[in-house]
Scaffold this motif. Structure first.
Motif, PDB file in Angstrom:
ATOM      1  N   ALA A   1      34.289 -86.205 -37.397  1.00  0.00           N
ATOM      2  CA  ALA A   1      33.028 -85.497 -37.187  1.00  0.00           C
ATOM      3  C   ALA A   1      31.900 -86.520 -37.300  1.00  0.00           C
ATOM      4  N   PRO A   2      30.759 -86.248 -36.676  1.00  0.00           N
ATOM      5  CA  PRO A   2      29.662 -87.215 -36.736  1.00  0.00           C
ATOM      6  C   PRO A   2      29.010 -87.320 -38.119  1.00  0.00           C
ATOM      7  N   VAL A   3      29.178 -86.281 -38.932  1.00  0.00           N
ATOM      8  CA  VAL A   3      28.620 -86.277 -40.290  1.00  0.00           C
ATOM      9  C   VAL A   3      29.691 -85.772 -41.245  1.00  0.00           C
ATOM     10  N   VAL A   4      29.844 -86.464 -42.352  1.00  0.00           N
ATOM     11  CA  VAL A   4      30.687 -85.984 -43.436  1.00  0.00           C
ATOM     12  C   VAL A   4      29.817 -85.989 -44.691  1.00  0.00           C
ATOM     13  N   ILE A   5      29.758 -84.848 -45.353  1.00  0.00           N
ATOM     14  CA  ILE A   5      29.043 -84.778 -46.619  1.00  0.00           C
ATOM     15  C   ILE A   5      30.090 -84.660 -47.718  1.00  0.00           C
ATOM     16  N   ALA A   6      30.168 -85.694 -48.543  1.00  0.00           N
ATOM     17  CA  ALA A   6      31.061 -85.659 -49.698  1.00  0.00           C
ATOM     18  C   ALA A   6      30.281 -85.027 -50.846  1.00  0.00           C
ATOM     19  N   VAL A   7      30.919 -84.080 -51.526  1.00  0.00           N
ATOM     20  CA  VAL A   7      30.276 -83.384 -52.637  1.00  0.00           C
ATOM     21  C   VAL A   7      31.116 -83.616 -53.886  1.00  0.00           C
ATOM     22  N   ALA A   8      30.446 -84.062 -54.942  1.00  0.00           N
ATOM     23  CA  ALA A   8      31.134 -84.287 -56.215  1.00  0.00           C
ATOM     24  C   ALA A   8      30.507 -83.436 -57.297  1.00  0.00           C
ATOM     25  N   VAL A   9      31.310 -83.125 -58.293  1.00  0.00           N
ATOM     26  CA  VAL A   9      30.809 -82.443 -59.484  1.00  0.00           C
ATOM     27  C   VAL A   9      30.629 -83.495 -60.576  1.00  0.00           C
ATOM     28  N   THR A  10      29.507 -83.406 -61.242  1.00  0.00           N
ATOM     29  CA  THR A  10      29.210 -84.263 -62.381  1.00  0.00           C
ATOM     30  C   THR A  10      29.009 -83.333 -63.576  1.00  0.00           C
ATOM     31  N   PRO A  11      30.077 -83.018 -64.286  1.00  0.00           N
ATOM     32  CA  PRO A  11      29.956 -82.058 -65.392  1.00  0.00           C
ATOM     33  C   PRO A  11      28.978 -82.526 -66.471  1.00  0.00           C
ATOM     34  N   SER A  12      28.237 -81.575 -66.979  1.00  0.00           N
ATOM     35  CA  SER A  12      27.281 -81.835 -68.047  1.00  0.00           C
ATOM     36  C   SER A  12      28.020 -82.158 -69.341  1.00  0.00           C
ATOM     37  N   GLU A  13      27.385 -82.944 -70.165  1.00  0.00           N
ATOM     38  CA  GLU A  13      27.937 -83.257 -71.492  1.00  0.00           C
ATOM     39  C   GLU A  13      27.577 -82.158 -72.500  1.00  0.00           C
ATOM     40  N   THR A  14      26.777 -81.171 -72.080  1.00  0.00           N
ATOM     41  CA  THR A  14      26.360 -80.089 -72.966  1.00  0.00           C
ATOM     42  C   THR A  14      27.573 -79.285 -73.405  1.00  0.00           C
ATOM     43  N   PRO A  15      27.830 -79.234 -74.719  1.00  0.00           N
ATOM     44  CA  PRO A  15      29.066 -78.591 -75.189  1.00  0.00           C
ATOM     45  C   PRO A  15      29.165 -77.088 -74.924  1.00  0.00           C
ATOM     46  N   ILE A  16      28.041 -76.407 -74.700  1.00  0.00           N
ATOM     47  CA  ILE A  16      28.129 -74.950 -74.479  1.00  0.00           C
ATOM     48  C   ILE A  16      28.543 -74.599 -73.054  1.00  0.00           C
ATOM     49  N   ILE A  17      28.604 -75.588 -72.178  1.00  0.00           N
ATOM     50  CA  ILE A  17      28.942 -75.310 -70.779  1.00  0.00           C
ATOM     51  C   ILE A  17      30.377 -75.740 -70.509  1.00  0.00           C
ATOM     52  N   PRO A  18      31.265 -74.770 -70.286  1.00  0.00           N
ATOM     53  CA  PRO A  18      32.653 -75.126 -69.947  1.00  0.00           C
ATOM     54  C   PRO A  18      32.699 -75.894 -68.622  1.00  0.00           C
ATOM     55  N   VAL A  19      33.532 -76.902 -68.552  1.00  0.00           N
ATOM     56  CA  VAL A  19      33.646 -77.740 -67.357  1.00  0.00           C
ATOM     57  C   VAL A  19      33.972 -76.896 -66.134  1.00  0.00           C
ATOM     58  N   ILE A  20      34.786 -75.863 -66.305  1.00  0.00           N
ATOM     59  CA  ILE A  20      35.153 -75.019 -65.163  1.00  0.00           C
ATOM     60  C   ILE A  20      33.919 -74.377 -64.522  1.00  0.00           C
ATOM     61  N   GLU A  21      32.890 -74.104 -65.315  1.00  0.00           N
ATOM     62  CA  GLU A  21      31.666 -73.517 -64.764  1.00  0.00           C
ATOM     63  C   GLU A  21      30.892 -74.531 -63.937  1.00  0.00           C
ATOM     64  N   GLU A  22      30.999 -75.797 -64.291  1.00  0.00           N
ATOM     65  CA  GLU A  22      30.350 -76.835 -63.503  1.00  0.00           C
ATOM     66  C   GLU A  22      31.029 -76.952 -62.131  1.00  0.00           C
TER      67      GLU A  22
END
Length: 191
Positions: free
Chosen positions: A93-114
């Motif tokens: 394709a002429p454009v590829v957008i790669a998307v990454a998750v950068t999970p927060s270090e905040t302990p109240i946020i489960p990684v799965i929610e990121e």
């Protein structure tokens, strides 16, 4: 385009023209991604827009994964062919957008929610691409999660790619699709 229409009619379009896409349209798609819901406003996504020769970055990642997983008995010629075939995947394709998750270090946020937030960003982007008349497909698969691909994109230990959005003007008609009615997958609880 009505949002319900966009949700119902959007289909993965793996075959697109190599015609370039105006930067303003790509930016509109990226902006839509940033409006995805996310716990505590962490905005856990990162985007790489790969165009022209820049798609070679992804090609390098595909090749590095293929070579790392290759049968050690392959000859030099066979390895060179494998590398070439793998690199070409980035140019579908002429454009590829790669998307990454950068999970927060905040302990109240489960990684799965990121991850959920990053996936919601991808959905916003796909719907926006469709509304703009573009074809897109959310590609993933084992190579995307390989350590060599992470290394190619310079991802830290907890970061992961969650999508490779291949984007272009459709080169085929959108396929039709059916869904199981929601009633067959829903339990109503009222008491």
């Amino acid at each position: 385009m009505d949002i319900k229409e966009a949700i119902r009619d959007r289909r993965s379009m793996g075959k697109v023209k190599q015609e370039s896409i105006d930067k303003a349209l790509i930016e509109e798609i990226l902006e839509a991604g940033t409006w995805a819901p996310n716990h505590c406003h962490t905005e856990p996504w990162r985007f790489w827009v790969l165009t022209g020769d820049g798609r070679g970055l992804l090609g390098q990642g595909y090749a590095a994964v293929a070579l790392a997983e290759a049968d050690p008995a392959l000859t030099e010629d066979e390895l060179a062919k494998l590398k070439s075939i793998s690199e070409k995947k980035a140019f579908r394709a002429p454009v590829v957008i790669a998307v990454a998750v950068t999970p927060s270090e905040t302990p109240i946020i489960p990684v799965i929610e990121e991850y959920g937030a990053a996936h919601a960003a991808v959905q916003n982007m796909l719907l926006t691409a469709h509304a703009l008349g573009l074809g897109a497909i959310w590609r993933s698969g084992a190579p995307m999660y390989h350590a060599k691909m992470k290394e190619t994109f310079g991802l830290a230990h907890q970061e992961e790619l969650v999508a490779l959005i291949y984007l272009g003007y459709p080169d085929v008609d959108a396929p039709t699709s059916k869904r199981v009615p929601f009633a067959e997958k829903t339990i109503w609880v009222s008491e």
